[in-house]
Design an enzyme around this catalytic site. Sequence first.
Site, PDB file in Angstrom:
ATOM      1  CB  ALA A 171      -0.915  -0.010   1.223  1.00  0.00           C
ATOM      2  N   GLY A 185       1.658   2.350  -5.353  1.00  0.00           N
ATOM      3  CA  GLY A 185       2.473   3.034  -6.357  1.00  0.00           C
ATOM      4  C   GLY A 185       3.484   2.124  -7.017  1.00  0.00           C
ATOM      5  CB  CYS A 235      11.170   6.000   2.659  1.00  0.00           C
ATOM      6  SG  CYS A 235       9.829   5.632   3.819  1.00  0.00           S
TER       7      CYS A 235
END
Length: 429
Positions: A256, A259, A375
């Site tokens: 989720a 992308g 990230c």
Amino acid sequence: MKKQNNLRSLAAQAVEQVVEQGQSLSNVLPPLQQKVADKDKALLQELCFGVLRTLSQLEWLINKLMSRPMTGKQRTVHYLIMVGFYQLLYTRVPPHAALAETVEGAVSIKRPQLKGLINGVLRQFQRQQETLLNEFATSDARFLHPGWLVKRLQNAYPTQWQHIIEANNQRPPMWLRVNRTHHTRDGWLGLLEDAGMKGYPHPDYPDAVRLETPAPVHALPGFAEGWVTVQDASAQKCVAFLAPQNGEHILDLCAAPGGKTTHILEAAPEADVLAVDVDEQRLSRIYDNLKRLGMKATVKQGDGRYPAQWCDEQQFDRILLDAPCSATGVIRRHPDIKWLRRDRDIAELAKLQAEILDTVWPRLKPGGTLVYATCSVLPEENSAQINAFLQRTPDAALSETGTPDQPGQQNLPGAEEGDGFFYAKLIKK
């Protein structure tokens, strides 16, 4: 506008929910935006993001100008004063309007008796602004990051930590990914120019476009038809490392909002993709993205540590593991992260990442590829995580990304105007 919908009071309530209750701004802000006129939504967003970006400074100012903190039911006023400081320091709102609207916000939160206090503190700041800002410039709060995170960045990046912090405190550009199954990047850039906007191609990422000025998605040519997707340039590199091929069985784990799932299908439209995420509520975002782009994938809810929840004994040709992480590489895009994370979270996240790696690795075919991505900019979640995995996993080998001494590739925030991201490409022997 109705008094109960005073923008400043709504911004104060949003920030309070983030800082005091640990809620993410992405969950808090949308319901509040429904309470204001369309023309005011951008300002409400600016106030919320801006206050969270500069929270350390605003808190420092309050401590200097008030003899005691506001507590209990008056706590929202604490954040309302912060909203006032932020307007005076960082926006083009005329000072008289900033003061008047912020003071009036006390009525909206049912604290009219504190209007005089709010007005007095803000006017005192105006009188002492230069002196206060000079003193602030030498304080620890000037980094606009919590102290524990500053220390971790200093330890991990002795010569680069200040650059990382500076990048985190900037406003991010808006990156897009052109859907190559509909248009070439150059072709879509032409459509963008026809719409009166300008974009720039990324020199290394073949589908990436940076907008000169951020724009609402409905203004982008073909967004509703799936011609383009909002995705940071650094995030687009994950699928480049994965290199999916048509006909392959591919797992997108922790998928989720979808992308990367749709990026896989743009690169390999005939791939068989399984997208899995532990958060059932976020699965709808994956379905929405697949529908908008006219793509098909199998979507399931499940915990990456327990593959039996979401698949049988099958193995995959390629696995993309966008692991749950501290998100310390995307602070510029989500400034609430600075105040939602705690130092103790890092060890817990690293343990979770290791568990997912160990349980999903047997689901990769021999000769297959697993791309581990976060990230984050913290080594505990990145290079140290992969180094430990390689040491305990004899049939895993590093490919393309890094060296045995420094496994993986770390993009720092702001590098090539992208977010902070880590990638490690692993091959199963």
